[in-house]
Design a protein around this motif. Sequence first.
Motif, mmCIF file in Angstrom:
data_model
loop_
_atom_site.group_PDB
_atom_site.id
_atom_site.type_symbol
_atom_site.label_atom_id
_atom_site.label_comp_id
_atom_site.label_asym_id
_atom_site.label_seq_id
_atom_site.Cartn_x
_atom_site.Cartn_y
_atom_site.Cartn_z
ATOM 1 N N GLY A 10 -5.974 1.259 2.901
ATOM 2 C CA GLY A 10 -4.562 1.446 2.557
ATOM 3 C C GLY A 10 -3.682 1.474 3.790
ATOM 4 O O GLY A 10 -3.855 2.321 4.667
ATOM 5 N N THR A 14 0.842 6.603 5.233
ATOM 6 C CA THR A 14 -0.218 7.558 5.555
ATOM 7 C C THR A 14 -1.308 6.893 6.384
ATOM 8 O O THR A 14 -1.719 7.412 7.426
ATOM 9 N N ASP A 33 -6.046 -3.584 3.474
ATOM 10 C CA ASP A 33 -5.072 -3.433 2.375
ATOM 11 C C ASP A 33 -5.080 -4.661 1.483
ATOM 12 O O ASP A 33 -5.197 -5.795 1.949
ATOM 13 N N ALA A 34 -4.943 -4.395 0.203
ATOM 14 C CA ALA A 34 -4.962 -5.470 -0.787
ATOM 15 C C ALA A 34 -3.695 -6.319 -0.712
ATOM 16 O O ALA A 34 -3.685 -7.477 -1.135
ATOM 17 N N GLY A 40 2.670 -0.317 2.239
ATOM 18 C CA GLY A 40 2.431 0.288 0.920
ATOM 19 C C GLY A 40 3.664 0.225 0.029
ATOM 20 O O GLY A 40 4.361 -0.791 -0.010
ATOM 21 N N GLN A 41 3.943 1.346 -0.647
ATOM 22 C CA GLN A 41 5.072 1.382 -1.603
ATOM 23 C C GLN A 41 6.406 1.078 -0.916
ATOM 24 O O GLN A 41 7.304 0.485 -1.502
ATOM 25 N N TYR A 46 10.440 -0.548 -2.305
ATOM 26 C CA TYR A 46 11.829 -0.199 -1.978
ATOM 27 C C TYR A 46 12.170 -0.411 -0.492
ATOM 28 O O TYR A 46 12.688 0.470 0.180
ATOM 29 N N ASP A 53 14.267 12.227 3.784
ATOM 30 C CA ASP A 53 13.477 13.442 4.075
ATOM 31 C C ASP A 53 12.316 13.170 5.031
ATOM 32 O O ASP A 53 11.232 13.729 4.901
ATOM 33 N N ALA A 86 -10.555 -3.422 -0.917
ATOM 34 C CA ALA A 86 -11.844 -2.758 -0.659
ATOM 35 C C ALA A 86 -12.510 -2.519 -2.005
ATOM 36 O O ALA A 86 -11.921 -1.887 -2.886
ATOM 37 N N GLY A 116 -5.157 5.182 -0.266
ATOM 38 C CA GLY A 116 -4.872 4.125 -1.247
ATOM 39 C C GLY A 116 -3.652 4.356 -2.119
ATOM 40 O O GLY A 116 -3.397 3.578 -3.038
ATOM 41 N N GLY A 117 -2.877 5.411 -1.847
ATOM 42 C CA GLY A 117 -1.629 5.632 -2.593
ATOM 43 C C GLY A 117 -1.861 5.706 -4.082
ATOM 44 O O GLY A 117 -2.727 6.427 -4.572
ATOM 45 N N GLY A 119 -2.983 3.308 -5.725
ATOM 46 C CA GLY A 119 -4.023 2.319 -6.034
ATOM 47 C C GLY A 119 -3.565 0.939 -5.620
ATOM 48 O O GLY A 119 -2.584 0.789 -4.904
ATOM 49 N N ASP A 286 -0.775 9.881 -1.090
ATOM 50 C CA ASP A 286 -0.561 9.918 -2.546
ATOM 51 C C ASP A 286 -1.839 9.855 -3.370
ATOM 52 O O ASP A 286 -1.850 10.236 -4.528
ATOM 53 N N ILE A 297 5.917 11.352 1.738
ATOM 54 C CA ILE A 297 5.447 10.706 2.964
ATOM 55 C C ILE A 297 5.058 11.746 4.014
ATOM 56 O O ILE A 297 4.016 11.648 4.659
HETATM 57 C C1 FAD Z 1 11.245 4.108 -5.413
HETATM 58 C C2 FAD Z 1 10.514 5.145 -4.583
HETATM 59 C C3 FAD Z 1 11.227 5.950 -3.730
HETATM 60 C C4 FAD Z 1 10.568 6.905 -2.924
HETATM 61 N N1 FAD Z 1 11.299 7.695 -2.082
HETATM 62 C C5 FAD Z 1 10.665 8.598 -1.294
HETATM 63 C C6 FAD Z 1 11.403 9.441 -0.402
HETATM 64 O O1 FAD Z 1 12.635 9.393 -0.343
HETATM 65 N N2 FAD Z 1 10.700 10.324 0.368
HETATM 66 C C7 FAD Z 1 9.328 10.432 0.322
HETATM 67 O O2 FAD Z 1 8.762 11.217 1.077
HETATM 68 N N3 FAD Z 1 8.615 9.668 -0.549
HETATM 69 C C8 FAD Z 1 9.242 8.761 -1.357
HETATM 70 N N4 FAD Z 1 8.513 8.002 -2.240
HETATM 71 C C9 FAD Z 1 7.057 8.224 -2.303
HETATM 72 C C10 FAD Z 1 6.369 7.531 -1.114
HETATM 73 O O3 FAD Z 1 6.655 6.150 -1.144
HETATM 74 C C11 FAD Z 1 4.881 7.788 -1.163
HETATM 75 O O4 FAD Z 1 4.649 9.160 -1.048
HETATM 76 C C12 FAD Z 1 4.176 7.046 -0.039
HETATM 77 O O5 FAD Z 1 4.342 5.659 -0.150
HETATM 78 C C13 FAD Z 1 2.686 7.383 -0.021
HETATM 79 O O6 FAD Z 1 2.125 6.699 1.054
HETATM 80 P P1 FAD Z 1 0.568 6.325 1.064
HETATM 81 O O7 FAD Z 1 0.350 5.649 2.369
HETATM 82 O O8 FAD Z 1 -0.212 7.525 0.732
HETATM 83 O O9 FAD Z 1 0.384 5.306 -0.151
HETATM 84 P P2 FAD Z 1 1.081 3.900 -0.509
HETATM 85 O O10 FAD Z 1 2.400 3.756 0.125
HETATM 86 O O11 FAD Z 1 1.003 3.810 -1.995
HETATM 87 O O12 FAD Z 1 0.100 2.822 0.126
HETATM 88 C C14 FAD Z 1 -1.204 2.684 -0.369
HETATM 89 C C15 FAD Z 1 -1.758 1.328 0.001
HETATM 90 O O13 FAD Z 1 -3.145 1.299 -0.344
HETATM 91 C C16 FAD Z 1 -3.477 -0.007 -0.802
HETATM 92 N N5 FAD Z 1 -4.712 0.067 -1.615
HETATM 93 C C17 FAD Z 1 -4.976 0.831 -2.684
HETATM 94 N N6 FAD Z 1 -6.232 0.638 -3.112
HETATM 95 C C18 FAD Z 1 -6.778 -0.280 -2.271
HETATM 96 C C19 FAD Z 1 -8.049 -0.905 -2.195
HETATM 97 N N7 FAD Z 1 -9.049 -0.619 -3.043
HETATM 98 N N8 FAD Z 1 -8.238 -1.815 -1.210
HETATM 99 C C20 FAD Z 1 -7.257 -2.136 -0.323
HETATM 100 N N9 FAD Z 1 -6.034 -1.575 -0.357
HETATM 101 C C21 FAD Z 1 -5.806 -0.654 -1.316
HETATM 102 C C22 FAD Z 1 -2.250 -0.433 -1.599
HETATM 103 O O14 FAD Z 1 -2.175 -1.850 -1.665
HETATM 104 C C23 FAD Z 1 -1.106 0.177 -0.758
HETATM 105 O O15 FAD Z 1 -0.575 -0.747 0.163
HETATM 106 C C24 FAD Z 1 9.153 7.064 -3.033
HETATM 107 C C25 FAD Z 1 8.435 6.247 -3.908
HETATM 108 C C26 FAD Z 1 9.100 5.293 -4.685
HETATM 109 C C27 FAD Z 1 8.299 4.435 -5.615
#
Ligand code: FAD
Length: 350
Positions: A10, A14, A33-34, A40-41, A46, A53, A86, A116-117, A119, A286, A297
């Motif tokens: 991912g 994070t 990453d896929a 990621g998100q 967005y 924050d 993965a 992986g957020g 997923g 996540d 985040i």
């Molecule tokens: C519209 C919106 C607004 C937001 N605003 C805020 C904000 O203002 N403040 C804040 O703190 N948070 C905000 N968030 C939440 C924030 O985006 C998430 O908390 C954050 O993205 C989590 O990061 P992460 O790296 O854990 O996961 P993600 O950003 O979800 O990234 C996970 C990655 O893992 C990859 N993945 C998953 N499974 C696999 C696999 N098997 N193989 C390969 N790759 C894989 C996915 O493709 C993805 O790229 C918001 C979310 C949304 C949807």
Amino acid sequence: MIQTDIVIIGAGPTGLFAVFEAGLLKMRCHIIDALPQPGGQLTELYPKKPIFDIPGYPSVGAGELVDNLMEQIKQFEPGFTLNEQATTIDKQEDGTFIVTTNKGTQVHGNSVAIAGGLGSFEPRKPVIEEIENFEEKGVEYFVKNPELFRDKKIVIAGGGDSALDWSIFLADIAESVTLVHRRNEFRGALDSVDKVIELKNLGKINLITPAEIVGIKGQDKVEGLVIEKEGETFDIDTDYFIPLFGLSPKLGPIANWGLEIEKNAIKVNNALDYQTNIEGIYAIGDVNTYPGKLKLILCGFHEATLMCQSVYNRMNPGKKFVLKYTTVSGVDGFDGTRKEAEKAVVKAID
Ligand SMILES: Cc1cc2nc3c(=O)[nH]c(=O)nc-3n(C[C@H](O)[C@H](O)[C@H](O)COP(=O)(O)OP(=O)(O)OC[C@H]3O[C@@H](n4cnc5c(N)ncnc54)[C@H](O)[C@@H]3O)c2cc1C
């Protein structure tokens, strides 16, 4: 086989920040990453929105935060395998792991950090008969390589930012671009909507609204589409059909790795180091759950930091860890760069 210390699954915020914290402890990371790009998100859902924050940033664009994270970790030379999911994690007899992707890439590391957020993001597919038979034969849910569409006829469907942005971008590359949306209004950035209208007036984009694609024509590949507009149907010739109706996250293969899953997330030991029920496999950001979990985040950044300390102890058993402030120790990149604060000047008073 790619060798590393921590295999990170991912490339969201994070996973990216984990590379920095690992680097401070002289550990190398390889990220899988896929999606075709990191972030990621933030990048996928967005990229143009401001986030309010993130400590120290009163406001930062989501895309800008990802760019900054990439800049911050550059010095630790992470490896990237993008556009590959993965699919399996195999624990070796010596307690290390091999992670394998759907395209057969294998990464061997001391530990695995699942970041992986929500997923893997999977495209929302339109309900059109036999669309599966045309996937990768003219139906493309992602624009991975714009060059594929050079001098081709393409039809894009959708009304959000992706549909607008790719229509604008591909108007200069493709032979023709047709944008089909079921409403007359678009749900994207105002300047993108204006640009699409400008390109339509210049004859560079063919806009068909309110309309829907209801059928695909072709023998072995897409040759045309059936469009329904205000109760009438008609055919249009095309080489490619790109439906851009957004992505929906699915936990995907993560659910099959023998990890304790609760509420669609991986249970971890938050009192210690965000380790899962399998020693050496961590879940951060996540994708994990524990009492009081917040999907933010900044929480992912904290979890990544503690995970790295724990992997350091796994890799260096018995070695005493001394916490160092970057302001004091500086940062030594694996690329030979060094960042440090200016030394205090001691001046004698005459
Ligand atoms: C519209 C919106 C607004 C937001 N605003 C805020 C904000 O203002 N403040 C804040 O703190 N948070 C905000 N968030 C939440 C924030 O985006 C998430 O908390 C954050 O993205 C989590 O990061 P992460 O790296 O854990 O996961 P993600 O950003 O979800 O990234 C996970 C990655 O893992 C990859 N993945 C998953 N499974 C696999 C696999 N098997 N193989 C390969 N790759 C894989 C996915 O493709 C993805 O790229 C918001 C979310 C949304 C949807």
